[in-house]
Motif scaffolding. Structure first.
Motif, PDB file in Angstrom:
ATOM      1  N   VAL A  12      26.889  90.811  44.384  1.00  0.00           N
ATOM      2  CA  VAL A  12      28.357  90.869  44.301  1.00  0.00           C
ATOM      3  C   VAL A  12      28.770  92.317  44.095  1.00  0.00           C
ATOM      4  O   VAL A  12      28.044  93.107  43.497  1.00  0.00           O
ATOM      5  CB  VAL A  12      28.900  89.990  43.145  1.00  0.00           C
ATOM      6  N   GLU A  13      29.954  92.684  44.613  1.00  0.00           N
ATOM      7  CA  GLU A  13      30.446  94.053  44.526  1.00  0.00           C
ATOM      8  C   GLU A  13      31.417  94.200  43.361  1.00  0.00           C
ATOM      9  O   GLU A  13      32.301  93.360  43.164  1.00  0.00           O
ATOM     10  CB  GLU A  13      31.133  94.466  45.824  1.00  0.00           C
ATOM     11  N   ALA A  15      33.864  96.139  43.115  1.00  0.00           N
ATOM     12  CA  ALA A  15      35.238  96.370  43.554  1.00  0.00           C
ATOM     13  C   ALA A  15      35.969  95.074  43.905  1.00  0.00           C
ATOM     14  O   ALA A  15      37.191  95.078  44.054  1.00  0.00           O
ATOM     15  CB  ALA A  15      35.242  97.302  44.761  1.00  0.00           C
ATOM     16  N   ARG A  16      35.231  93.973  44.045  1.00  0.00           N
ATOM     17  CA  ARG A  16      35.867  92.700  44.394  1.00  0.00           C
ATOM     18  C   ARG A  16      36.478  92.044  43.147  1.00  0.00           C
ATOM     19  O   ARG A  16      36.154  92.392  42.018  1.00  0.00           O
ATOM     20  CB  ARG A  16      34.837  91.768  45.040  1.00  0.00           C
ATOM     21  N   ASP A  17      37.331  91.063  43.386  1.00  0.00           N
ATOM     22  CA  ASP A  17      37.983  90.342  42.292  1.00  0.00           C
ATOM     23  C   ASP A  17      36.987  89.317  41.746  1.00  0.00           C
ATOM     24  O   ASP A  17      36.935  88.170  42.203  1.00  0.00           O
ATOM     25  CB  ASP A  17      39.251  89.661  42.805  1.00  0.00           C
ATOM     26  N   LEU A  18      36.212  89.733  40.778  1.00  0.00           N
ATOM     27  CA  LEU A  18      35.136  88.888  40.262  1.00  0.00           C
ATOM     28  C   LEU A  18      35.570  88.151  38.993  1.00  0.00           C
ATOM     29  O   LEU A  18      36.235  88.734  38.129  1.00  0.00           O
ATOM     30  CB  LEU A  18      33.908  89.742  39.942  1.00  0.00           C
ATOM     31  N   ASN A  66      31.715 103.685  48.410  1.00  0.00           N
ATOM     32  CA  ASN A  66      32.829 102.756  48.627  1.00  0.00           C
ATOM     33  C   ASN A  66      33.619 103.128  49.879  1.00  0.00           C
ATOM     34  O   ASN A  66      33.999 102.259  50.670  1.00  0.00           O
ATOM     35  CB  ASN A  66      33.761 102.760  47.412  1.00  0.00           C
ATOM     36  N   GLU A  70      34.031 100.892  53.323  1.00  0.00           N
ATOM     37  CA  GLU A  70      35.362 100.509  53.805  1.00  0.00           C
ATOM     38  C   GLU A  70      35.551 100.913  55.267  1.00  0.00           C
ATOM     39  O   GLU A  70      36.008 100.118  56.099  1.00  0.00           O
ATOM     40  CB  GLU A  70      36.434 101.176  52.934  1.00  0.00           C
ATOM     41  N   ARG A  73      33.321  98.859  57.674  1.00  0.00           N
ATOM     42  CA  ARG A  73      33.811  97.488  57.839  1.00  0.00           C
ATOM     43  C   ARG A  73      35.028  97.447  58.751  1.00  0.00           C
ATOM     44  O   ARG A  73      35.214  96.500  59.520  1.00  0.00           O
ATOM     45  CB  ARG A  73      34.124  96.880  56.470  1.00  0.00           C
TER      46      ARG A  73
END
Length: 249
Positions: A12-13, A15-18, A66, A70, A73
Motif C-alpha cells: 500500500v502507498e 500517499a493513498r487514503d489509507l 512520487n 505520478e 501513470r
C-alpha cells in the motif's frame, strides 16, 4: 519509505487514503508507522530501534519517486513504487511496466539524491537485469546535480562526480536531472567529448575495475525532456539503454 504491507501482506502507498491499521516493512517485516503532515511527504517509518537493510531516504528522494510515479501513470504505464526483492537485498525505486513495448517490458528507475559508489551502481544494474528488467534508468535529483542545472550553456568549468561520468560513459546519453519544483526532467549533455578513463569489461559489459576520476568540463548543454520512456541499443550485446525522450521543439 513510500510503501508498506497491510495486514493482508499487500503493498500500500502512504500517499493513498489509507484506513488506520497495522503496517509492516516489505524488507524486514518490522512494524511501521504511517506519517502524514502539512510539510513532510506522507511516508512509512520503522519503529524506533528497528534494524533493516533498507535505507532511510531524504524528503527530496521521496518527493522525486512520487513525482515520477505520478507522471508515469499519466502516460498509462503500470507503476510499482519501491518494488522489494529480499533475496537480492534490492529495492527498486520505481518499477515501470510499459504495455506498448514487447511483452510489457519492465524498466527499473533509480533516483539518486546523494553520492554513490560506481561499483554499487554496477551491482544494482546487474541485479536488475537478473530480475528481468530490460534496463536501469538513473535519474539525479536537482539537489545532487544542482551545479549542472545552474551552469548549463555557460563557459564555466564544472566538476562531474564519478557516478554521473559512469552513466554518461556507459549509456552515452548524458545524464537526466529531475527538477522537482518545476515537475520537469532535463537531459544534460556533458559538453564537448571529454577524456573518459579506461575500464576493463567482462563479456556482459560490467566493469571489473575502474579508475574514474571526477573530470572538469565546460559548457554542459541542457535539453528539455519529457517523462515518456524510450529505448536505444546499449553499448553491449543484448543490452538496452532506457532514457527519457527529448521534447520536440
Amino acid at each position: 519509505m513510500l510503501i508498506a504491507h497491510d495486514t493482508n501482506g499487500l503493498p500500500v502507498e502512504a500517499a493513498r487514503d489509507l484506513p488506520a491499521g497495522a503496517f509492516s516493512c516489505p524488507a524486514c517485516d518490522g512494524s511501521m508507522l504511517l506519517k502524514r503532515g502539512q510539510v513532510k511527504v506522507p511516508h512509512f517509518a520503522h519503529m524506533p530501534g528497528t534494524e533493516c537493510w533498507s535505507e532511510a531516504e531524504s524528503v527530496s528522494h521521496l518527493r522525486s519517486k512520487n513525482l515520477l510515479a505520478e507522471k508515469f501513470r499519466q502516460l498509462g504505464y503500470d507503476v510499482q513504487l519501491e518494488e522489494t526483492y529480499r533475496d537480492q537485498g534490492r529495492r527498486v525505486d520505481v518499477a515501470v511496466t510499459i504495455p506498448a513495448w514487447d511483452r510489457g517490458s519492465r524498466v527499473a528507475v533509480e533516483v539518486q539524491d546523494s553520492a554513490i559508489d560506481v561499483e554499487t551502481m554496477k551491482a544494482r544494474t546487474r541485479i536488475d537485469r537478473s530480475l528481468g528488467f530490460i534496463g536501469t534508468l538513473w535519474v539525479f535529483t536537482d539537489k545532487r546535480a544542482k551545479v549542472l542545472l545552474d551552469v548549463t550553456g555557460a563557459d564555466i568549468e564544472v566538476r562531474i562526480p564519478n557516478e554521473m561520468l559512469w552513466v554518461d560513459h556507459r549509456y552515452r546519453q548524458g545524464v537526466f536531472v529531475l527538477d522537482l519544483d518545476a515537475a520537469a526532467v532535463w537531459n544534460i549533455e556533458l559538453g564537448p567529448p571529454h577524456v573518459r578513463i579506461s575500464e576493463w569489461y567482462d563479456g556482459d559489459g560490467y566493469g571489473q575495475s575502474s579508475a574514474y576520476v571526477p573530470r572538469t568540463i565546460r559548457c554542459p548543454i541542457r535539453h528539455a525532456a519529457d517523462f515518456t520512456l524510450t529505448s536505444t541499443p546499449g553499448r553491449y550485446p543484448n543490452e538496452w539503454a532506457v532514457v527519457f525522450a527529448r521534447r520536440r521543439l
